[in-house]
Design an enzyme around this catalytic site. Structure first.
Site, PDB file in Angstrom:
ATOM      1  N   LYS A  67       3.274  -8.101   9.637  1.00 53.94           N
ATOM      2  CA  LYS A  67       3.228  -6.935   8.948  1.00 53.94           C
ATOM      3  C   LYS A  67       4.713  -6.107   8.589  1.00 53.94           C
ATOM      4  O   LYS A  67       4.648  -5.412   7.610  1.00 53.94           O
ATOM      5  CB  LYS A  67       2.395  -5.833   9.550  1.00 53.94           C
ATOM      6  CG  LYS A  67       0.785  -6.468   9.706  1.00 53.94           C
ATOM      7  CD  LYS A  67      -0.115  -5.326  10.345  1.00 53.94           C
ATOM      8  CE  LYS A  67      -0.492  -4.296   9.603  1.00 53.94           C
ATOM      9  NZ  LYS A  67      -1.315  -3.277  10.330  1.00 53.94           N
ATOM     10  N   PHE A  87      -9.075  -3.292   9.568  1.00 53.66           N
ATOM     11  CA  PHE A  87      -9.465  -4.626   8.966  1.00 53.66           C
ATOM     12  C   PHE A  87     -10.586  -4.180   8.014  1.00 53.66           C
ATOM     13  O   PHE A  87     -10.463  -2.777   7.337  1.00 53.66           O
ATOM     14  CB  PHE A  87      -9.669  -5.566   9.745  1.00 53.66           C
ATOM     15  CG  PHE A  87      -8.691  -6.070  10.411  1.00 53.66           C
ATOM     16  CD1 PHE A  87      -7.271  -6.264   9.972  1.00 53.66           C
ATOM     17  CD2 PHE A  87      -8.546  -6.383  11.980  1.00 53.66           C
ATOM     18  CE1 PHE A  87      -6.111  -6.971  10.598  1.00 53.66           C
ATOM     19  CE2 PHE A  87      -7.413  -6.738  12.555  1.00 53.66           C
ATOM     20  CZ  PHE A  87      -6.400  -7.040  11.883  1.00 53.66           C
ATOM     21  N   TRP A  97       0.522   4.462  -3.828  1.00 53.82           N
ATOM     22  CA  TRP A  97       1.792   3.866  -3.453  1.00 53.82           C
ATOM     23  C   TRP A  97       2.762   4.427  -4.474  1.00 53.82           C
ATOM     24  O   TRP A  97       4.086   4.718  -3.978  1.00 53.82           O
ATOM     25  CB  TRP A  97       1.812   2.404  -3.516  1.00 53.82           C
ATOM     26  CG  TRP A  97       2.969   1.723  -2.879  1.00 53.82           C
ATOM     27  CD1 TRP A  97       3.151   1.281  -1.653  1.00 53.82           C
ATOM     28  CD2 TRP A  97       4.096   1.449  -3.619  1.00 53.82           C
ATOM     29  NE1 TRP A  97       4.186   0.782  -1.500  1.00 53.82           N
ATOM     30  CE2 TRP A  97       5.027   0.789  -2.793  1.00 53.82           C
ATOM     31  CE3 TRP A  97       4.713   1.600  -4.775  1.00 53.82           C
ATOM     32  CZ2 TRP A  97       6.287   0.294  -2.832  1.00 53.82           C
ATOM     33  CZ3 TRP A  97       5.929   1.184  -5.241  1.00 53.82           C
ATOM     34  CH2 TRP A  97       6.706   0.505  -4.181  1.00 53.82           C
ATOM     35  N   THR A 121      -2.272   2.947   3.428  1.00 57.00           N
ATOM     36  CA  THR A 121      -1.582   3.650   2.190  1.00 57.00           C
ATOM     37  C   THR A 121      -2.706   4.605   1.462  1.00 57.00           C
ATOM     38  O   THR A 121      -2.194   5.965   1.078  1.00 57.00           O
ATOM     39  CB  THR A 121      -1.298   2.654   1.050  1.00 57.00           C
ATOM     40  OG1 THR A 121       0.022   1.798   1.860  1.00 57.00           O
ATOM     41  CG2 THR A 121      -0.567   3.272  -0.114  1.00 57.00           C
ATOM     42  N   LYS A 154      -5.079  -0.312   2.866  1.00 53.91           N
ATOM     43  CA  LYS A 154      -6.075   0.871   3.361  1.00 53.91           C
ATOM     44  C   LYS A 154      -5.304   1.809   4.097  1.00 53.91           C
ATOM     45  O   LYS A 154      -5.640   3.210   3.753  1.00 53.91           O
ATOM     46  CB  LYS A 154      -6.809   0.202   4.522  1.00 53.91           C
ATOM     47  CG  LYS A 154      -7.824   1.016   5.281  1.00 53.91           C
ATOM     48  CD  LYS A 154      -8.903   0.221   5.834  1.00 53.91           C
ATOM     49  CE  LYS A 154      -8.292  -0.845   6.848  1.00 53.91           C
ATOM     50  NZ  LYS A 154      -7.147  -0.304   8.025  1.00 53.91           N
ATOM     51  N   ARG A 207      -4.430   5.449  13.547  1.00 58.15           N
ATOM     52  CA  ARG A 207      -4.085   4.612  14.616  1.00 58.15           C
ATOM     53  C   ARG A 207      -2.533   4.471  15.024  1.00 58.15           C
ATOM     54  O   ARG A 207      -1.721   4.463  13.788  1.00 58.15           O
ATOM     55  CB  ARG A 207      -4.503   3.209  14.638  1.00 58.15           C
ATOM     56  CG  ARG A 207      -6.151   3.030  15.043  1.00 58.15           C
ATOM     57  CD  ARG A 207      -6.573   1.869  14.853  1.00 58.15           C
ATOM     58  NE  ARG A 207      -6.158   1.224  13.340  1.00 58.15           N
ATOM     59  CZ  ARG A 207      -6.309  -0.059  12.967  1.00 58.15           C
ATOM     60  NH1 ARG A 207      -6.767  -0.954  14.241  1.00 58.15           N
ATOM     61  NH2 ARG A 207      -6.170  -0.614  11.794  1.00 58.15           N
ATOM     62  N   PHE A 226      -2.142  -2.222  -8.552  1.00 53.62           N
ATOM     63  CA  PHE A 226      -0.777  -2.802  -8.681  1.00 53.62           C
ATOM     64  C   PHE A 226      -0.207  -2.948 -10.005  1.00 53.62           C
ATOM     65  O   PHE A 226      -1.052  -3.001 -11.183  1.00 53.62           O
ATOM     66  CB  PHE A 226      -0.992  -4.167  -7.848  1.00 53.62           C
ATOM     67  CG  PHE A 226      -0.777  -4.324  -6.598  1.00 53.62           C
ATOM     68  CD1 PHE A 226       0.154  -5.068  -5.876  1.00 53.62           C
ATOM     69  CD2 PHE A 226      -1.853  -3.746  -5.981  1.00 53.62           C
ATOM     70  CE1 PHE A 226       0.338  -5.079  -4.425  1.00 53.62           C
ATOM     71  CE2 PHE A 226      -1.846  -3.931  -4.576  1.00 53.62           C
ATOM     72  CZ  PHE A 226      -0.894  -4.624  -3.769  1.00 53.62           C
ATOM     73  N   ALA A 237      -8.725  -4.294  15.746  1.00 53.23           N
ATOM     74  CA  ALA A 237     -10.186  -4.272  15.181  1.00 53.23           C
ATOM     75  C   ALA A 237     -10.767  -5.615  14.967  1.00 53.23           C
ATOM     76  O   ALA A 237     -12.113  -5.666  15.170  1.00 53.23           O
ATOM     77  CB  ALA A 237      -9.908  -3.481  13.727  1.00 53.23           C
TER      78      ALA A 237
END
Length: 564
Positions: free
Chosen positions: A113, A309, A417, A81, A79, A102, A389, A281
């Site tokens: 993470k 999220f 990405w 990214t 998200k 954020r 991906f 969140a």
């Protein structure tokens, strides 16, 4: 993120270290800021003056785009990214975009993470600074939170003029790390000179009400007023006690006078990014600050923001809490999904996600479909970003396209990405189109005048798909207390697992016939909402068996190592 298990790619940190940043004054000037309107924090970071909003109050706002996602899985959705890549993509098509995101918390960065600045060639920089101490905002919030805790205990020690019941103090201390051992502690032990013994506990900093207040405050005056309304506990007569009664709001505001200023950085492609505030969140409202978002809207033609999220948590709270409080209206929503994550929602284990399985994708698609229905229920136009991906199979991409066509869902294949902004051009064009179509009928799903129970039931049944809501004995008692104190007119902030539409993290996909269990209600009167704790959600996370911190180090020349 678009990495595969068979191809060697640079890590996010390696990509970041190879990227050439512009000096922050160049980024500031690119969005019209003068030297008096920002304070530099080194070469590549700055804080924007609060006066910028006042100066530009007559300037027309840009278009606000909210990026959300399906329920997250260990397979990854990307998200942040996509948020970064979409803003860069607007630059690729000649539009002036600003990001509003954020700030990362050290807890999850060092826990599971390993980083929270986007990924690949769609990152905000300097990612190592942002992921660690940044400009000190979270430390200031920690200090303000714990200063209040110290003042409360000192009040008890010095005679307790307000008659605070030590058993009913609800204000906890915080630390910006995952530390489960601090969830329950005893303080004041060791005799009369060491304080009044009582049970206490720690939350993670991003779950502090002060974090929520900082992110919802419109200015310094609003910040002070909100801080003054914080309920820290109750008297022996069960009357609420506020910060204003302690006389502490001035000191807390002073500690936050710099933290309230939004932070300016840049992406790899030099798109301005305002990163400010970071409430969780799943246990808070999950949105960056109102000041940052409103500042971005005055400085850019398109503002890309994100909420934490899935759409059941971050987006719902953005729309019911942040938008209502700040008078914001998103122009469009982007819902991020991946083939991998949808297959996981369809029952495929993480270690088998590279195997071709269109049937599992069909099963997992139900999760995405529910989030699309939820955003549509707010009357907002949306587009799905399929974050590709390289391990995705052509048959799965065809299946996804067929499913979207069958359900009349607009989507864009997204490869930010790997390709940066160029990989999000299709998405940016689609977002522009749906904004231009002006089919926006935004409205809330509940009215603040509804009862707390009604508001919770609306969220649980309409957005989660629950069959029923169960209020446990403690929560039932608190419902009556909230009403008697006149707090029932406030919005509700649901504290729920992020992994499922239900309150059971193991129920993936689109569960049915489940009950949401509300175990406790907490008043966040300064922030302006009531927190409803469901299931087993914790306000102080723990570390996994092998925390990301174990892979981190620093090189001899002072560069971060292993930060994702």
């Amino acid at each position: 993120m678009s990495k595969s298990s068979t191809t060697t790619y640079k890590t996010d940190l390696e990509i970041a270290n190879c990227s050439e940043m512009k000096k922050i004054d160049m980024i500031a000037h690119s969005i019209g800021l003068t030297e008096d309107e920002y304070d530099q924090y080194g070469k590549y970071k700055a804080k924007i003056s609060l006066g910028v909003l006042e100066k530009n109050k007559q300037t027309e706002d840009g278009k606000l785009i909210l990026v959300t996602a399906i329920n997250p899985t260990p397979a990854g959705e990307g998200k942040s990214t996509v948020t970064v890549g979409l803003a860069d993509a607007f630059g690729q098509i000649g539009e002036k975009a600003v990001i509003a995101m954020r700030e990362p918390s050290l807890g999850p960065v060092m826990g599971i993470k390993g980083g929270a600045c986007g990924g690949g060639y769609a990152q905000v920089l300097p990612m190592d600074d942002i992921n660690l101490h940044f400009t000190g905002d979270l430390h200031a919030i920690t200090a303000a939170n714990n200063a209040l805790a110290a003042l409360i205990d000192n009040h008890l020690q010095q005679g307790n003029e307000l008659g605070i019941d030590p058993r009913r103090i609800v204000w906890k201390r915080v630390v910006d790390l995952n530390d489960r051992a601090l969830r329950k502690v005893m303080i004041g032990l060791g005799g009369p000179m060491q304080g009044v013994p009582r049970e206490d506990g720690f939350d993670i900093t991003v779950a502090s009400e002060i974090m929520a207040i900082l992110c919802l405050a419109e200015n310094i005056s609003d910040l002070r007023n909100r801080l003054s309304r914080i309920v820290i506990g109750y008297t022996y007569g069960k009357e609420p006690v506020t910060v204003a009664q302690l006389g502490a709001e001035g000191a807390l505001t002073l500690l936050l006078k710099d933290a309230i200023m939004p932070n300016l950085v840049q992406t790899i492609e030099h798109t301005p990014a305002i990163i400010h505030g970071g409430p969780f969140a799943n246990i808070a409202h999950g949105c960056n600050s109102v000041i940052a978002t409103k500042t971005a809207l005055k400085l850019g033609d398109y503002v890309v923001t994100e909420a934490g999220f899935g759409a059941d948590l971050g987006a719902e709270k953005f729309l019911h809490i942040k938008s209502r409080s700040a008078g914001l209206k998103p122009d469009a929503v982007v819902i991020v999904a991946t083939i991998r994550a949808l297959k996981m929602h369809g029952g495929v284990p993480k270690d088998e996600l590279t195997k071709e399985d269109p049937e599992a994708l069909k099963r997992g698609f139900a999760n995405l479909l529910k989030h699309c229905e939820n955003i549509a229920s707010f009357g907002l136009p949306f587009v799905v970003a399929l974050n590709r991906f390289v391990s995705d199979h052509e048959s799965e991409l065809r299946t996804f396209a067929e499913l979207c066509s069958a359900h009349v869902i607009d989507y864009a294949l997204t490869e930010v990405w790997e390709k940066g902004g160029a990989g999000g051009v299709e998405l940016a064009k689609r977002v522009k189109q749906i904004i231009k179509a002006n089919e926006n009928h935004f409205d809330y799903l509940y009215d603040v005048s509804d009862s707390i129970e009604s508001k919770i039931r609306t969220i649980a049944t309409k957005l989660y798909g629950a069959a029923d809501v169960e209020f446990l004995p403690k929560a039932k008692k608190q419902l009556a207390e909230m009403e008697s104190n006149g707090w029932d007119h406030l919005p509700v902030c649901m504290a729920k697992t992020q992994y499922s539409l239900s309150d059971d993290p193991k129920k993936l996909g689109r569960p049915e016939a489940f009950t949401i269990s509300v175990r406790e209600l907490k008043p966040s009167i300064g922030a302006g909402f009531i927190v409803a704790l469901t299931g087993d959600v914790m306000t102080m996370p723990g570390l996994p068996k092998k925390p990301a911190a174990l892979n981190m180090d620093v090189s001899e020349d002072g560069k971060a190592v292993g930060l994702f």
